[in-house]
Design a protein around this motif. Structure first.
Motif, PDB file in Angstrom:
ATOM      1  N   LEU A  30       0.823  -1.200   0.000  1.00 44.84           N
ATOM      2  CA  LEU A  30       0.000   0.000   0.000  1.00 44.84           C
ATOM      3  C   LEU A  30       0.863   1.258   0.000  1.00 44.84           C
ATOM      4  O   LEU A  30       0.567   2.234  -0.712  1.00 44.84           O
ATOM      5  N   ARG A  31       1.955   1.238   0.768  1.00 44.94           N
ATOM      6  CA  ARG A  31       2.850   2.397   0.795  1.00 44.94           C
ATOM      7  C   ARG A  31       3.524   2.588  -0.563  1.00 44.94           C
ATOM      8  O   ARG A  31       3.712   3.733  -1.021  1.00 44.94           O
ATOM      9  N   ALA A  32       3.872   1.498  -1.215  1.00 43.23           N
ATOM     10  CA  ALA A  32       4.498   1.597  -2.539  1.00 43.23           C
ATOM     11  C   ALA A  32       3.497   2.143  -3.559  1.00 43.23           C
ATOM     12  O   ALA A  32       3.854   2.975  -4.409  1.00 43.23           O
ATOM     13  N   PHE A  33       2.257   1.693  -3.471  1.00 45.36           N
ATOM     14  CA  PHE A  33       1.208   2.198  -4.375  1.00 45.36           C
ATOM     15  C   PHE A  33       1.004   3.694  -4.152  1.00 45.36           C
ATOM     16  O   PHE A  33       0.934   4.472  -5.119  1.00 45.36           O
ATOM     17  N   TYR A  34       0.933   4.092  -2.894  1.00 44.74           N
ATOM     18  CA  TYR A  34       0.792   5.515  -2.578  1.00 44.74           C
ATOM     19  C   TYR A  34       1.973   6.302  -3.130  1.00 44.74           C
ATOM     20  O   TYR A  34       1.808   7.377  -3.730  1.00 44.74           O
ATOM     21  N   GLY A  35       3.190   5.784  -2.942  1.00 43.00           N
ATOM     22  CA  GLY A  35       4.390   6.483  -3.388  1.00 43.00           C
ATOM     23  C   GLY A  35       4.425   6.695  -4.892  1.00 43.00           C
ATOM     24  O   GLY A  35       4.923   7.727  -5.374  1.00 43.00           O
ATOM     25  N   ARG A  36       3.889   5.748  -5.663  1.00 47.09           N
ATOM     26  CA  ARG A  36       3.897   5.889  -7.130  1.00 47.09           C
ATOM     27  C   ARG A  36       2.944   6.976  -7.600  1.00 47.09           C
ATOM     28  O   ARG A  36       3.040   7.431  -8.746  1.00 47.09           O
ATOM     29  N   HIS A  37       1.995   7.381  -6.751  1.00 48.01           N
ATOM     30  CA  HIS A  37       0.979   8.359  -7.165  1.00 48.01           C
ATOM     31  C   HIS A  37       0.980   9.613  -6.288  1.00 48.01           C
ATOM     32  O   HIS A  37       0.104  10.457  -6.436  1.00 48.01           O
ATOM     33  N   ALA A  38       1.963   9.727  -5.410  1.00 49.61           N
ATOM     34  CA  ALA A  38       1.958  10.843  -4.462  1.00 49.61           C
ATOM     35  C   ALA A  38       2.273  12.180  -5.118  1.00 49.61           C
ATOM     36  O   ALA A  38       1.927  13.231  -4.574  1.00 49.61           O
ATOM     37  N   ASP A  39       2.927  12.161  -6.292  1.00 45.76           N
ATOM     38  CA  ASP A  39       3.349  13.412  -6.922  1.00 45.76           C
ATOM     39  C   ASP A  39       2.439  13.829  -8.068  1.00 45.76           C
ATOM     40  O   ASP A  39       2.836  14.603  -8.934  1.00 45.76           O
ATOM     41  N   ARG A  40       1.213  13.305  -8.102  1.00 46.71           N
ATOM     42  CA  ARG A  40       0.274  13.667  -9.161  1.00 46.71           C
ATOM     43  C   ARG A  40      -1.109  13.912  -8.566  1.00 46.71           C
ATOM     44  O   ARG A  40      -1.449  13.353  -7.525  1.00 46.71           O
ATOM     45  N   THR A  41      -1.872  14.749  -9.253  1.00 45.26           N
ATOM     46  CA  THR A  41      -3.244  14.994  -8.816  1.00 45.26           C
ATOM     47  C   THR A  41      -4.153  13.892  -9.337  1.00 45.26           C
ATOM     48  O   THR A  41      -3.862  13.267 -10.365  1.00 45.26           O
ATOM     49  N   SER A  43      -7.166  11.983 -11.156  1.00 49.11           N
ATOM     50  CA  SER A  43      -7.937  12.169 -12.391  1.00 49.11           C
ATOM     51  C   SER A  43      -8.882  10.992 -12.548  1.00 49.11           C
ATOM     52  O   SER A  43      -8.880  10.063 -11.745  1.00 49.11           O
ATOM     53  N   SER A  44      -9.679  11.011 -13.612  1.00 46.99           N
ATOM     54  CA  SER A  44     -10.615   9.908 -13.837  1.00 46.99           C
ATOM     55  C   SER A  44      -9.888   8.625 -14.209  1.00 46.99           C
ATOM     56  O   SER A  44     -10.429   7.527 -14.068  1.00 46.99           O
ATOM     57  N   ASP A  45      -8.651   8.735 -14.690  1.00 47.62           N
ATOM     58  CA  ASP A  45      -7.897   7.557 -15.131  1.00 47.62           C
ATOM     59  C   ASP A  45      -6.895   7.053 -14.096  1.00 47.62           C
ATOM     60  O   ASP A  45      -6.607   5.862 -14.042  1.00 47.62           O
ATOM     61  N   GLU A  46      -6.355   7.969 -13.315  1.00 42.93           N
ATOM     62  CA  GLU A  46      -5.296   7.597 -12.390  1.00 42.93           C
ATOM     63  C   GLU A  46      -5.547   8.215 -11.018  1.00 42.93           C
ATOM     64  O   GLU A  46      -5.985   9.359 -10.927  1.00 42.93           O
ATOM     65  N   PRO A  47      -5.229   7.457  -9.962  1.00 38.79           N
ATOM     66  CA  PRO A  47      -5.309   8.066  -8.624  1.00 38.79           C
ATOM     67  C   PRO A  47      -4.168   9.047  -8.423  1.00 38.79           C
ATOM     68  O   PRO A  47      -3.166   9.025  -9.149  1.00 38.79           O
ATOM     69  N   GLY A  48      -4.324   9.940  -7.487  1.00 40.46           N
ATOM     70  CA  GLY A  48      -3.268  10.895  -7.174  1.00 40.46           C
ATOM     71  C   GLY A  48      -3.475  11.456  -5.785  1.00 40.46           C
ATOM     72  O   GLY A  48      -4.606  11.591  -5.313  1.00 40.46           O
ATOM     73  N   TYR A  49      -2.378  11.772  -5.126  1.00 40.34           N
ATOM     74  CA  TYR A  49      -2.458  12.245  -3.743  1.00 40.34           C
ATOM     75  C   TYR A  49      -1.702  13.555  -3.553  1.00 40.34           C
ATOM     76  O   TYR A  49      -1.260  13.870  -2.452  1.00 40.34           O
ATOM     77  N   PRO A 231      -7.022   5.673   3.685  1.00 39.49           N
ATOM     78  CA  PRO A 231      -8.317   5.107   3.253  1.00 39.49           C
ATOM     79  C   PRO A 231      -8.543   5.251   1.739  1.00 39.49           C
ATOM     80  O   PRO A 231      -9.037   4.324   1.088  1.00 39.49           O
ATOM     81  N   ARG A 232      -8.171   6.402   1.184  1.00 36.40           N
ATOM     82  CA  ARG A 232      -8.344   6.604  -0.252  1.00 36.40           C
ATOM     83  C   ARG A 232      -7.401   5.721  -1.052  1.00 36.40           C
ATOM     84  O   ARG A 232      -7.774   5.158  -2.082  1.00 36.40           O
ATOM     85  N   ALA A 233      -6.166   5.602  -0.577  1.00 35.21           N
ATOM     86  CA  ALA A 233      -5.196   4.761  -1.270  1.00 35.21           C
ATOM     87  C   ALA A 233      -5.651   3.298  -1.280  1.00 35.21           C
ATOM     88  O   ALA A 233      -5.484   2.592  -2.287  1.00 35.21           O
ATOM     89  N   LEU A 234      -6.257   2.848  -0.185  1.00 41.21           N
ATOM     90  CA  LEU A 234      -6.751   1.477  -0.127  1.00 41.21           C
ATOM     91  C   LEU A 234      -7.887   1.281  -1.140  1.00 41.21           C
ATOM     92  O   LEU A 234      -7.921   0.265  -1.853  1.00 41.21           O
ATOM     93  N   ARG A 235      -8.821   2.249  -1.201  1.00 44.11           N
ATOM     94  CA  ARG A 235      -9.905   2.138  -2.191  1.00 44.11           C
ATOM     95  C   ARG A 235      -9.341   2.131  -3.612  1.00 44.11           C
ATOM     96  O   ARG A 235      -9.794   1.370  -4.472  1.00 44.11           O
TER      97      ARG A 235
END
Length: 309
Positions: A30-41, A43-49, A231-235
């Motif tokens: 989960l932390r790795a998934f979050y890290g791959r998307h932490a630097d983007r907003t 969108s409808s196609d990709e998560p971002g944090y 919670p959002r990263a898990l969803r």
């Protein structure tokens, strides 16, 4: 030429239920998934944090409808306002009923005639009250500003003048913001607030009324902390896993369909799910349907198609 085909849909939402029940990510995943998307907003196609730059501000506010309710114009004010603004209530054109008789040529007039005050009094009163409320609102905020300059607190000024006060934010830049008290703040208004100096009062107008505001904090762009985003990263992880499983299952179905038809493909897909997700078969189970060949449902649905002979 139109062709028909048979297909099986594998909705990702069905697989989301399976993924949630059968395979939760480890903390490391989960932390790795979050890290791959932490630097983007997001969108409808990709998560971002990544959260945009934002601002937190406090305010004194008066709603226009409340200011209007305090005003009762006198007869003299109503008559004067009507006289000065008669062009806003022009007389309507008269029509002739019955036979189709041509209208007479217009009579030149130096000024257009207006509907009588008795007929439009309600509209005149409403327009006058709105204008008076607008002026009264600015007058109240000017008075509030003087009290604040004397050193009174927002709470003291709000109580003395009957104004709302509060703290709003963080309000992200670059997007519309809806506030329960202030109404709608468009992106331009938020940029204006964000450009204001901290701890200095400025005035602004919202969709609901007028306010004095003071920026308390400018917050820079940056990733949402992991624990806050968990919670959002898990969803998002479950949704991504569901799409992958739907696509993988559709591929198994398509591959088996090439040799044994779609019934055999569906059977292979279900067998694969029983093996990989024991005790968590799809609910409802995918069904074979017939439709125009090539019909595709967009993401998040995977599909296996097989032309009819």
């Amino acid at each position: 030429e139109s062709r028909r085909g048979r297909y099986v849909r594998f909705p990702a939402e069905t697989f989301a239920k399976m993924a949630e029940k059968a395979a939760a990510p480890s903390e490391e995943e989960l932390r790795a998934f979050y890290g791959r998307h932490a630097d983007r907003t997001s969108s409808s196609d990709e998560p971002g944090y990544l959260k945009p730059a934002s601002v937190r501000f406090e305010y004194l506010f008066i709603a226009l409808d409340r200011a209007t309710a305090r005003i009762e114009p006198t007869d003299e004010e109503i008559e004067r306002y009507y006289t000065q603004n008669q062009k806003r209530w022009p007389a309507g054109e008269t029509t002739t009923s019955g036979e189709n008789i041509p209208d007479p040529p217009p009579v030149p007039q130096s000024e257009p005639s207006s509907r009588p005050l008795a007929e439009v009094r309600g509209e005149v009163v409403e327009a006058l009250r709105t204008e008076q409320a607008d002026r009264k609102s600015w007058d109240l905020l000017d008075e509030a500003g003087r009290f604040l300059d004397y050193g009174d607190s927002l709470q003291e000024v709000a109580a003395r003048l009957g104004l709302d006060h509060g703290l709003e934010g963080p309000v992200p830049q670059g997007a519309e913001w809806k506030s329960e008290t202030l109404g709608t703040l468009d992106a331009e208004m938020i940029d204006k607030i964000s450009d204001a100096q901290e701890n200095a009062f400025s005035s602004a107008e919202t969709s609901r009324g007028k306010m004095l505001f003071r920026v308390r904090e400018h917050l820079p762009e940056g990733p949402i902390p992991f624990e806050e985003a968990r919670p959002r990263a898990l969803r998002d992880w479950i949704a991504r896993k569901a799409r992958e499983e739907a696509e993988r299952t559709a591929w198994v179905c398509s591959n088996a369909s090439l040799t044994g038809g779609l019934e055999q493909g569906l059977a292979a897909a279900m067998e694969r799910l029983k093996t990989d997700f024991p005790g968590h078969e799809p609910d409802p189970a995918p069904a074979i349907e017939t439709s125009a060949a090539g019909t595709k449902a967009g993401n998040p649905t995977a599909e296996a198609a097989y032309p009819e002979p």
